[in-house]
Design a protein around this motif. Structure first.
Motif, PDB file in Angstrom:
ATOM      1  N   PHE A 331      15.500  50.771  55.688  1.00  0.00           N
ATOM      2  CA  PHE A 331      15.068  51.546  54.318  1.00  0.00           C
ATOM      3  C   PHE A 331      13.758  51.589  54.013  1.00  0.00           C
ATOM      4  CE2 PHE A 331      16.819  47.523  52.837  1.00  0.00           C
ATOM      5  CZ  PHE A 331      15.694  47.148  51.666  1.00  0.00           C
ATOM      6  N   CYS A 332      13.109  52.549  53.412  1.00  0.00           N
ATOM      7  CA  CYS A 332      11.801  52.349  52.764  1.00  0.00           C
ATOM      8  C   CYS A 332      11.876  52.482  51.250  1.00  0.00           C
ATOM      9  CB  CYS A 332      10.823  53.603  53.384  1.00  0.00           C
ATOM     10  SG  CYS A 332       9.343  53.682  52.281  1.00  0.00           S
ATOM     11  N   PRO A 333      11.358  51.319  50.768  1.00  0.00           N
ATOM     12  CA  PRO A 333      11.570  51.158  49.567  1.00  0.00           C
ATOM     13  C   PRO A 333      10.486  51.870  48.385  1.00  0.00           C
ATOM     14  CG  PRO A 333      10.658  49.190  50.011  1.00  0.00           C
ATOM     15  CD  PRO A 333      10.823  50.069  51.171  1.00  0.00           C
ATOM     16  N   HIS A 334       9.322  52.304  49.291  1.00  0.00           N
ATOM     17  CA  HIS A 334       8.180  52.686  48.566  1.00  0.00           C
ATOM     18  C   HIS A 334       8.136  54.155  48.152  1.00  0.00           C
ATOM     19  CE1 HIS A 334       7.225  49.965  52.083  1.00  0.00           C
ATOM     20  NE2 HIS A 334       6.860  49.048  50.858  1.00  0.00           N
ATOM     21  N   HIS A 335       7.100  54.415  47.228  1.00  0.00           N
ATOM     22  CA  HIS A 335       6.663  55.698  46.860  1.00  0.00           C
ATOM     23  C   HIS A 335       5.148  55.868  46.736  1.00  0.00           C
ATOM     24  CE1 HIS A 335       6.940  59.635  44.436  1.00  0.00           C
ATOM     25  NE2 HIS A 335       7.776  59.845  45.399  1.00  0.00           N
ATOM     26  N   ARG A 350       1.054  54.078  49.664  1.00  0.00           N
ATOM     27  CA  ARG A 350       1.310  54.589  50.842  1.00  0.00           C
ATOM     28  C   ARG A 350       1.643  53.830  51.826  1.00  0.00           C
ATOM     29  NH1 ARG A 350       0.507  59.867  50.560  1.00  0.00           N
ATOM     30  NH2 ARG A 350      -0.747  60.544  48.711  1.00  0.00           N
ATOM     31  N   CYS A 351       2.885  53.983  52.628  1.00  0.00           N
ATOM     32  CA  CYS A 351       3.077  53.019  53.693  1.00  0.00           C
ATOM     33  C   CYS A 351       3.365  53.798  55.082  1.00  0.00           C
ATOM     34  CB  CYS A 351       4.407  52.448  53.224  1.00  0.00           C
ATOM     35  SG  CYS A 351       5.721  53.681  53.005  1.00  0.00           S
ATOM     36  N   GLN A 352       3.712  52.849  55.931  1.00  0.00           N
ATOM     37  CA  GLN A 352       4.094  53.387  57.152  1.00  0.00           C
ATOM     38  C   GLN A 352       5.510  53.946  57.481  1.00  0.00           C
ATOM     39  OE1 GLN A 352       1.543  53.585  59.919  1.00  0.00           O
ATOM     40  NE2 GLN A 352       0.174  53.230  58.189  1.00  0.00           N
ATOM     41  N   CYS A 353       6.478  53.253  56.552  1.00  0.00           N
ATOM     42  CA  CYS A 353       7.722  53.730  56.807  1.00  0.00           C
ATOM     43  C   CYS A 353       8.332  55.053  56.182  1.00  0.00           C
ATOM     44  CB  CYS A 353       8.605  52.292  56.505  1.00  0.00           C
ATOM     45  SG  CYS A 353       8.189  51.375  54.876  1.00  0.00           S
ATOM     46  N   ARG A 354       7.850  55.137  55.073  1.00  0.00           N
ATOM     47  CA  ARG A 354       8.457  56.605  54.350  1.00  0.00           C
ATOM     48  C   ARG A 354       8.423  57.623  55.464  1.00  0.00           C
ATOM     49  NH1 ARG A 354       9.983  58.810  49.652  1.00  0.00           N
ATOM     50  NH2 ARG A 354       9.104  60.962  49.316  1.00  0.00           N
ATOM     51  N   LYS A 355       9.503  58.288  55.402  1.00  0.00           N
ATOM     52  CA  LYS A 355       9.664  59.413  56.169  1.00  0.00           C
ATOM     53  C   LYS A 355       8.904  60.475  55.786  1.00  0.00           C
ATOM     54  CE  LYS A 355      14.097  58.943  56.437  1.00  0.00           C
ATOM     55  NZ  LYS A 355      15.352  59.669  56.507  1.00  0.00           N
TER      56      LYS A 355
HETATM   57 ZN   LIG Z   1       7.713  52.338  53.018  1.00  0.00          ZN
END
Ligand SMILES: [Zn+2]
Ligand SMILES: [Mg+2]
Length: 433
Positions: A331-335, A350-355
């Motif tokens: 899961f990506c917990p970011h926004h 900003r992350c690499q994991c958020r689709k």
């Molecule tokens: Zn993420």
């Protein structure tokens, strides 16, 4: 690395086919399970293998003495059964440093080198090999934190009103020699029932090593038949980490569970009809079932990481009741957008994991040695489809949830194929392969 095989079991439930042979001498593909284990240990350079026997020890002694390579293998017969931990304590003098412990009725093909490396890196007193199974409701379950350290053991029977992760100890572990100092001499003690829970209570570090490789105990006639079939069809070797695996990446909300806006509480989680049966079909195939889900609820402060674990426990419990399992949940917990009340500032980035980013897919490839060209993603959002296309995997849109509407209709967001729901999508995967 030394190893201990617990070979004391009787094959009582197999008596109709194998008389009163000790369980580890039951054949799979014409080779005793014990022999399969010895070959695996030797393949990874294990030296100093101790086989602890009890019932009909002479059969095992005879097998070992007739092997081409019996050097470095000692068979020790227990006179008074002391449980798994008591038996190993009794041979402490022959063990120094880390060693591998294997239950003698488990058929496996496991990358032992990687397991031992993981154990050393985690500096744990014990590292348990764990995996989800297809009957978590009547299994002893393990719960662990995001870093892999065990937080709780949940022995069966389970409380019907509670939700648990689907994680089961698979009958192999790496133990540090010092664990034996925690066991009193001559006591009847079991690792799973007594030693590990006591260690956890006293603050000892126990780690989980999660794998999708083949590990199955053949303790009942039904399971033995399954293991024999898997051996015949080459499945046991095929699931080994040495081979790249195919995966179906699954979005969570709108695909496996009903779209309910932001799910911030287990009560809000409900399966899409047919999701359990569909995932079970993937489990029966050679495809891994891997969830990749954006969960900005955490960054928004609507749900803590602990709360998200509870939601995923419910997901795994509901699927488990239908004998379906997920090989992993990423899961990506970011926004990315900050400046809202209640938000968790450090997760607003900003992350690499958020689709549509591919970070979660890349982590899964690393963890499971996945062949992306042979894999699929099933999603209900343009983000899932874009993510799949960027990662180079085939994309399937579903009409449940957001139904792949929205986004800005760029060509990258158009899935390779549209299906009604996860059931139809899985049928499609299994048809085109
Ligand atoms: Zn993420
Ligand atoms: Mg979705």
């Amino acid at each position: 690395m030394k190893a201990v095989i617990l070979a004391g079991g009787k094959g009582t439930r197999m008596a109709s086919r194998f008389g009163d042979l000790p369980k580890p001498m039951i054949m799979v593909g014409g080779i005793a399970v014990l022999e399969h284990q010895l070959r695996l240990l030797e393949r990874y350079g294990c030296k100093g293998i101790i086989i602890l026997t009890e019932h009909r020890s002479e059969v095992i002694e005879e097998h070992v003495s007739s092997r081409a390579s019996a050097a470095g293998i000692t068979v020790i017969r227990e006179k008074n059964p002391l449980g798994t931990a008591g038996a190993v304590k009794a041979v402490q003098g022959a063990l120094a440093g880390d060693f591998i412990l294997i239950y003698g009725d488990v058929m496996m093909d496991l990358d032992l080198g990687r397991l031992v490396e993981f154990h050393r890196a985690g500096a744990a007193i014990a590292t348990l090999v764990v995996h989800p199974n297809d009957h978590p409701f009547d299994s002893d379950l393990v719960e662990c934190a995001a870093d892999g350290s065990v937080t709780a053991f949940h022995p069966k029977p389970h409380d019907d009103g509670k939700f648990y992760p689907n994680l089961v100890s698979a009958g192999v572990c790496v133990l540090s020699g010092s664990i034996l100092d925690h066991i009193a001499d001559g006591n009847k003690l079991d690792f799973g029932r007594d030693v590990f829970p006591a260690l956890l209570l006293s603050g000892g570090k126990i780690c989980c090593y999660r794998t999708a490789e083949y590990l199955k105990d053949m303790g009942t006639p039904e399971r033995l038949e399954e293991v024999e079939r898997d051996w015949r069809t080459g499945k046991i070797a095929r699931l080994s980490r040495a081979h790249r695996r195919k995966a179906v990446f699954l979005d969570r909300d709108g695909v496996i569970v009903r779209e309910r806006g932001h799910i911030s509480d287990p009560d809000m989680l409900e399966l899409v009809p047919g999701a359990g049966a569909a995932i079970r079909k993937l489990n029966d195939s050679d495809y891994l079932a891997v969830v990749v889900t954006n969960q900005p609820v955490v960054a928004r402060g609507e749900c803590t990481l602990g709360g998200l674990s509870l939601i995923h426990n419910k997901l795994e419990t509901l699927l488990g009741r239908e004998r379906a399992k997920l090989d992993a949940i990423y899961f990506c917990p970011h926004h990315p957008d900050s400046g809202y009340p209640g938000e968790v500032v450090e997760l607003k980035k900003r992350c690499q994991c958020r689709k549509p980013g591919t970070g979660m897919i890349r982590r899964a490839v690393e963890d499971f040695n996945i062949d992306l060209a042979a894999s699929f993603i099933i999603g209900d959002s343009f983000r899932d489809i874009e993510c799949g296309k960027s990662a180079g995997i085939r994309t399937i849109g579903v009409r449940t949830g957001a139904g792949c509407m929205g986004g800005d209709a760029r060509s990258v967001a158009v899935p390779d194929v549209m299906c009604d729901d996860i059931s139809a999508a899985v049928e499609h995967v299994l048809r085109v392969r």
